[in-house]
Motif scaffolding. Structure first.
Motif, short mmCIF file in Angstrom:
data_model
loop_
_atom_site.label_atom_id
_atom_site.label_comp_id
_atom_site.label_asym_id
_atom_site.label_seq_id
_atom_site.Cartn_x
_atom_site.Cartn_y
_atom_site.Cartn_z
N LYS A 96 -5.75 2.68 -6.88
CA LYS A 96 -7.35 2.11 -7.18
C LYS A 96 -8.04 0.90 -6.49
O LYS A 96 -7.96 0.21 -6.52
CB LYS A 96 -8.11 2.09 -8.39
N ALA A 97 -8.14 1.77 -4.90
CA ALA A 97 -8.99 0.59 -4.27
C ALA A 97 -9.09 -0.75 -3.91
O ALA A 97 -9.42 -1.29 -4.06
CB ALA A 97 -7.88 1.05 -2.70
N GLY A 111 1.13 -1.16 0.23
CA GLY A 111 0.45 -0.13 0.11
C GLY A 111 0.53 0.92 -0.18
O GLY A 111 0.93 1.94 -1.22
N GLY A 112 1.39 1.20 0.49
CA GLY A 112 2.71 2.78 0.96
C GLY A 112 4.14 1.95 0.03
O GLY A 112 4.09 3.70 -1.18
N GLU A 129 -4.53 6.65 3.54
CA GLU A 129 -4.33 6.52 1.82
C GLU A 129 -3.44 4.44 2.22
O GLU A 129 -4.12 3.98 1.33
CB GLU A 129 -3.32 7.60 1.36
N ILE A 130 -2.66 4.88 3.26
CA ILE A 130 -1.40 3.39 3.38
C ILE A 130 -2.73 2.34 2.74
O ILE A 130 -2.40 1.13 2.98
CB ILE A 130 -1.33 2.96 4.33
N THR A 131 -3.49 2.47 4.14
CA THR A 131 -4.07 1.39 4.71
C THR A 131 -6.05 1.25 4.29
O THR A 131 -5.51 0.12 3.89
CB THR A 131 -5.26 2.10 5.92
N SER A 132 -5.62 1.95 3.04
CA SER A 132 -7.02 2.09 2.02
C SER A 132 -6.48 0.93 1.15
O SER A 132 -6.96 -0.34 0.52
CB SER A 132 -7.59 3.12 1.46
N LEU A 133 -5.27 1.31 0.74
CA LEU A 133 -4.05 0.90 -0.66
C LEU A 133 -4.07 -0.94 -0.05
O LEU A 133 -3.75 -1.94 -0.51
CB LEU A 133 -3.59 1.46 -1.01
N GLY A 134 -3.31 -0.90 1.12
CA GLY A 134 -2.35 -2.47 1.95
C GLY A 134 -3.95 -2.71 2.66
O GLY A 134 -3.79 -4.37 2.39
N PHE A 135 -5.26 -2.54 2.65
CA PHE A 135 -6.17 -3.06 2.96
C PHE A 135 -6.84 -4.71 2.14
O PHE A 135 -6.75 -4.99 2.09
CB PHE A 135 -7.55 -2.34 3.66
N VAL A 136 -5.88 -3.69 0.56
CA VAL A 136 -6.50 -5.03 -0.17
C VAL A 136 -5.53 -6.34 0.07
O VAL A 136 -5.80 -7.68 -0.07
CB VAL A 136 -6.34 -4.15 -1.80
N THR A 137 -4.16 -6.27 -0.30
CA THR A 137 -3.55 -7.63 0.10
C THR A 137 -3.56 -7.59 1.52
O THR A 137 -3.81 -9.55 1.60
CB THR A 137 -2.03 -6.33 0.73
N PHE A 138 -3.81 -7.34 2.79
CA PHE A 138 -3.97 -7.63 3.26
C PHE A 138 -5.87 -8.54 3.61
O PHE A 138 -5.67 -10.19 4.01
CB PHE A 138 -4.68 -6.73 5.11
N ALA A 139 -6.46 -8.27 3.17
CA ALA A 139 -8.08 -8.82 2.52
C ALA A 139 -7.49 -9.95 1.82
O ALA A 139 -8.50 -11.07 1.97
CB ALA A 139 -8.72 -7.93 2.29
N ARG A 140 -6.57 -9.99 0.68
CA ARG A 140 -6.23 -10.85 0.33
C ARG A 140 -6.05 -12.43 1.37
O ARG A 140 -6.07 -13.38 0.94
CB ARG A 140 -5.41 -10.72 -0.50
N GLY A 177 -4.00 -8.14 -13.85
CA GLY A 177 -4.64 -7.38 -13.50
C GLY A 177 -5.25 -6.32 -12.04
O GLY A 177 -5.28 -5.42 -12.33
N ALA A 178 -4.91 -7.68 -11.28
CA ALA A 178 -5.30 -7.17 -10.11
C ALA A 178 -4.25 -6.17 -9.72
O ALA A 178 -4.27 -5.39 -8.52
CB ALA A 178 -5.53 -8.21 -9.11
N ALA A 179 -3.16 -6.42 -9.96
CA ALA A 179 -1.52 -6.17 -9.62
C ALA A 179 -1.99 -3.96 -10.57
O ALA A 179 -1.97 -3.30 -9.44
CB ALA A 179 -0.59 -6.61 -9.58
N TYR A 180 -2.59 -4.07 -11.39
CA TYR A 180 -2.39 -3.02 -12.42
C TYR A 180 -3.37 -2.11 -11.03
O TYR A 180 -3.42 -0.85 -10.63
CB TYR A 180 -3.38 -3.13 -13.39
#
Length: 450
Positions: free
Chosen positions: A384-385, A74-75, A237-248, A375-378
């Motif tokens: 785009k969280a 995310g960061g 901002e870090i949390t919203s984008l990082g949440f993608v990875t943590f959710a996965r 696709g998910a990485a883009y």
């Protein structure tokens, strides 16, 4: 030679992807070999139950340490775009906030893990005879998890500033260290599962020591105390984008819980061990595809931040082509050599009989997963969280978990294995739709630099 952050916006895309992806692939290869050899050692020197125990414990530790990966990715998305936009102060503040968030959350998670170790192990599938070796492995590994979390966060930042060679070395050091320590603690000193756990924890610290040295002496991001102070906007901002990875990772953990329980119900401890081998092969065999994905992230993120959308589009197309080609080769190898691969892990005749067919089914849709991963990485690289979260959860969360819960009721253990290629096919279809629409609307109709 390492790529500087400025070169991410200037060098030809193919050359950039090679410079980013090859070191990433080598690093992931060594990490995967480490996990693979670790599984072989515990399987051959301790027993097949040890493979099942490791399969129960590692998803727990990876879930906790994925806090670092999540905050790191995310960061790093923010850092890549900030460097692309020539806003170095934001990059520094983001990195400082990453460090404080990762350390704090990892320590809290470890404390909770220590207090509720029995309950957590049972939840993740430490049933029957698996429980004792899982307990012996869990606690020592847990103490090393904060170091692993900081390593995962730091590694992504190293890539974000265009220095993939150092990120590669950071992955090689603990891999080699763990293999050597495994031999000493398990084979020579005969410490069993406790020795395997000690080797794992010490290897995490070795990785941390190297990354700490890098940021002291080699990094462009020389942070000061002021950068460690949490900023609400950057944290958000870090949390919203990082949440993608943590959710996965959270969904992967839930999947592990479900799989371990369903496999135990339908096939007992040895079926859990079968999946232990398959999951290690998934991490090992797909290393070049994951390397291309890791290499793609900073290239896409930097150029998106620099508003060079044509370069972003080219990086997507090139990465998918390369990853798909590599995935097809991997599938062919698995198809032909499944039997000899399995015998490397264990001499247990039940596991040798069941695993090759299961391995082939799990890898059956490998040739098409490049679209899903890139696709998910883009969307994550572009900041785009929402779409990133949706597409990241598509395979495991929306398709694989429901399939694993339903199909074994009708097909038994085979229902588990066939769920994987079905989920890959469905997830790739969904991701392909969103990615194609994004490329048509955003990356084609928008002029570079506008």
């Amino acid at each position: 030679m390492a790529v500087s952050s400025a070169e991410l916006g200037n060098l030809p895309i193919k050359k950039l992807l090679i410079k980013q992806s090859v070191p990433a692939s080598i690093g992931i290869l060594f990490m995967s070999i480490n996990i693979l050899v670790d599984t072989i050692f515990v399987g051959q020197w301790i027993g097949s139950l040890a493979i099942a125990a490791v399969s129960v414990v590692l998803p727990i530790t990876f879930l906790i340490s994925s806090l670092g990966m999540a905050l790191g990715i995310g960061g790093s998305s923010i850092i890549s775009r900030a460097l692309g936009a020539k806003d170095k102060e934001k990059a520094l503040h983001t990195f400082g906030n990453q460090i404080m968030m990762t350390l704090g959350l990892a320590i809290i998670a470890v404390v909770l893990g220590l207090f509720f170790s029995d309950e957590v192990l049972l939840l993740f599938g430490a049933n029957g005879a698996i429980k004792a070796p899982a307990q012996e492995f869990f606690i020592p590994v847990l103490y090393g998890v904060p170091f692993l979390a900081l390593c995962m966060a730091g590694n992504t930042v190293i890539r974000a500033e265009g220095k993939p060679r150092f990120a590669m070395i950071a992955m090689i050091i603990p891999a080699l260290g763990n293999i050597i320590l495994d031999i000493i603690f398990i084979k020579v000193l005969n410490l069993g599962m406790f020795g395997a756990a000690l080797a794992t924890s010490f290897s995490y610290f070795m990785c941390f020591a190297f990354i700490f040295w890098f940021f002291l002496f080699k990094s462009e991001l020389r942070i000061h105390l002021k950068h460690l102070l949490l900023d609400a906007k950057i944290v958000s901002e870090i949390t919203s984008l990082g949440f993608v990875t943590f959710a996965r990772q959270g969904v992967v953990a839930i999947l592990s819980i479900i799989l371990n329980h369903i496999l135990f119900i339908h096939g007992g401890e040895h079926s859990v061990a079968v999946y232990g081998i398959i999951s290690r092969m998934l991490m090992f065999a797909l290393f070049p595809i994951l390397g291309v994905t890791q290499g793609f992230l900073p290239v896409a993120g930097y150029n998106y931040g620099a508003r060079q959308y044509g370069r972003v589009s080219e990086s997507i197309s090139t990465s998918i082509k390369w990853a798909a080609f590599l995935a097809t080769l991997i599938f062919i190898v698995i198809l032909i050599f499944a039997e000899p691969i399995v015998t490397v892990f264990t001499n247990d005749p039940r596991i040798i009989a069941e695993t090759p067919s299961a391995l082939r089914w799990v890898f059956a849709a490998s040739p098409i997963i490049a679209i899903q991963l890139i696709g998910a990485a883009y969307f994550q690289a572009a900041g785009k969280a929402g779409p990133a979260l949706l597409l990241t959860l598509t395979k495991q969360g929306f398709f694989l978990i429901p399939l694993v819960l339903i199909l074994p009721n009708y097909l038994g253990i085979f229902g588990v294995w066939i769920s994987f290629p079905i989920a890959d096919l469905l997830a790739t279809t969904v991701t392909g739709f969103f990615l194609k629409r994004e490329m048509n609307l955003k990356l084609v109709t928008t002029e570079d630099g506008i």
